[in-house]
Design an enzyme around this catalytic site. Sequence first.
Site, PDB file in Angstrom:
ATOM      1  N   ILE A 158      87.336  60.050 -22.783  1.00 43.84           N
ATOM      2  CA  ILE A 158      88.182  58.548 -23.866  1.00 43.84           C
ATOM      3  C   ILE A 158      87.462  58.813 -24.806  1.00 43.84           C
ATOM      4  O   ILE A 158      87.525  58.209 -26.454  1.00 43.84           O
ATOM      5  CB  ILE A 158      87.718  57.452 -23.281  1.00 43.84           C
ATOM      6  N   ARG A 239      84.370  48.826 -20.189  1.00 48.77           N
ATOM      7  CA  ARG A 239      84.449  48.327 -18.666  1.00 48.77           C
ATOM      8  C   ARG A 239      83.361  46.555 -18.610  1.00 48.77           C
ATOM      9  O   ARG A 239      82.517  46.699 -19.699  1.00 48.77           O
ATOM     10  CB  ARG A 239      83.646  48.156 -17.214  1.00 48.77           C
ATOM     11  N   GLU A 268      86.795  39.055 -15.765  1.00 50.63           N
ATOM     12  CA  GLU A 268      87.681  39.112 -15.601  1.00 50.63           C
ATOM     13  C   GLU A 268      88.456  38.089 -14.406  1.00 50.63           C
ATOM     14  O   GLU A 268      88.227  39.183 -13.176  1.00 50.63           O
ATOM     15  CB  GLU A 268      88.095  40.935 -15.621  1.00 50.63           C
ATOM     16  N   HIS A 286      93.221  43.774 -20.876  1.00 47.25           N
ATOM     17  CA  HIS A 286      93.221  44.640 -19.955  1.00 47.25           C
ATOM     18  C   HIS A 286      93.686  45.676 -20.211  1.00 47.25           C
ATOM     19  O   HIS A 286      95.003  46.242 -18.978  1.00 47.25           O
ATOM     20  CB  HIS A 286      92.405  44.752 -18.579  1.00 47.25           C
ATOM     21  N   ALA A 288      94.760  48.827 -22.498  1.00 44.25           N
ATOM     22  CA  ALA A 288      94.213  49.808 -22.973  1.00 44.25           C
ATOM     23  C   ALA A 288      95.166  51.082 -22.614  1.00 44.25           C
ATOM     24  O   ALA A 288      96.010  52.037 -23.441  1.00 44.25           O
ATOM     25  CB  ALA A 288      92.569  50.771 -23.052  1.00 44.25           C
TER      26      ALA A 288
HETATM   27  C1  GLV Z   1      91.402  51.387 -16.518  1.00 45.86           C
HETATM   28  O1  GLV Z   1      91.062  50.333 -16.687  1.00 45.86           O
HETATM   29  C2  GLV Z   1      91.201  52.233 -15.798  1.00 45.86           C
HETATM   30  O2  GLV Z   1      90.161  52.227 -15.426  1.00 45.86           O
HETATM   31  O3  GLV Z   1      92.574  53.503 -16.222  1.00 45.86           O
HETATM   32  C1  GLV Z   2      87.617  59.629 -18.665  1.00 45.84           C
HETATM   33  O1  GLV Z   2      88.509  60.340 -18.353  1.00 45.84           O
HETATM   34  C2  GLV Z   2      86.385  59.792 -19.202  1.00 45.84           C
HETATM   35  O2  GLV Z   2      86.101  60.590 -19.061  1.00 45.84           O
HETATM   36  O3  GLV Z   2      86.255  58.857 -19.990  1.00 45.84           O
END
Ligand code: GLV
Ligand code: GLV
Length: 327
Positions: A158, A239, A268, A286, A288
Site C-alpha cells: 500500500i 491503524r 475505534e 475507516h 479506505a
Molecule cells: C482494513 O483496514 C484492512 O485491514 O483490510
Molecule cells: C498490505 O497489503 C501491505 O503490504 O501494505
Amino acid sequence: MTHKIYISQPIPENALKILRDGGLEVETNTDNRVLEKSELMQAIQGKDGLLSLLTDTVDAEVLSANPNLKIVSNYAVGYNNIDVQAATERNILVTNTPGVLTETTADLAFALLMASARKLLEADKFTRAGKFHKWEPLGFLGQDIHGATLGIVGAGKIGTATARKGHKGFGMRILYFDPNENDYLNNELQATKVSLEELLQESDFVSLHVPLIEKTHHLIGAQELSLMKPTAYLINTARGPVVDEATLAEALQKGTIAGAGLDVYENEPDVHPDLLNLDNVILAPHIASASIHTRQEMARIAAENIVAFFEGEDIPSPVNPEILSHS
Ligand code: GLV
Ligand code: GLV
C-alpha cells in the site's frame, strides 16, 4: 460431514455463493453491529470456521471457546485483531485478504492528502453556509501537492502504491522509511530510503502504511510530530494506534503541523473529542478499502481461503502457513 462457517456480519453476497458452492453451510450474524465477545464465543459453537471482521477481537479466549474451530478468515488485510500466536498454538489457520485492496486504500490515502492540502472540506462547509460572496485572493490558501515531498512510512504494497500515485501523478519526491530496501521505489520512482527522523523533517506529507505490531504502536508521538514542518500534513490509513491520538490533537491545535487526514483511530469507533472540534483534520470512518469492487474482491478471497482449506488445496493468503505443514 458438512463443515459449518460463521460470518460475524453481513459481507458482499459473492462470498456466500463461493462458500455454499464449496459445500459449506453458512450462518451469518444479520444484526448490523459488532458482537460482544461472549456472543461471538457462543456463535462459533458447533462451527468449523469463522469469517471475521477487523472489528472482532479474536483472542485466545475466543479461540478456546470452540476446540473444533479450524480456520479464522479475516475480512481485512490487517490482522491485529487476531491473536495469531494463540491460533497457531491451537492449530487454527488464520488468513487475510491482501493485494486486492492495495490500490483502493492508496486511492483514499491520496484523497485525504489532497483534500487536506487544499482545505476542501472547510471550503465545502463555507460554500454551503452561504459565505461565498466573492472570489478572494487570500481565501483558502493551501499547499501545493505537485512537486512536494511525500514521506512513506512503511513501504509495503500500500505504501508503494501511494508513492507511485504521488510520483507518477504529481511529480512528488518520495522518501521512505522501512526496514527493507524497496527496489521499485529506488529504481522506478527515484525514492530515497531514510531514517524516520529525516523523513519527518523533510516531508510535506507523511503517509502511514505500517501494520500495527508492538514496534509500531505510537510510532508517531509528540517527539515525532515536533520534527515535522509546521506546513506538513499527516495521513493515516493504516491503524489508529500507530499514532498517539491525544498528542496529535494537541499538535493540530497548537499548529505544530498544518493538518491531518485520518481514516483510523486509536480506540475505534471512538474518536478523540478534541479532533472533532478541529478544522484542520479530516475524519473518515475507516473506509479506505470501501469501493464496491474491492469489498467484493475481499469477500471472494476471504471465502476462497476457507473453501481451499476444507478442500485441501493451496490457501490463497495464509497468515500462519506453518500450521499447514503439520496438520
Ligand atoms: C482494513 O483496514 C484492512 O485491514 O483490510
Ligand atoms: C498490505 O497489503 C501491505 O503490504 O501494505
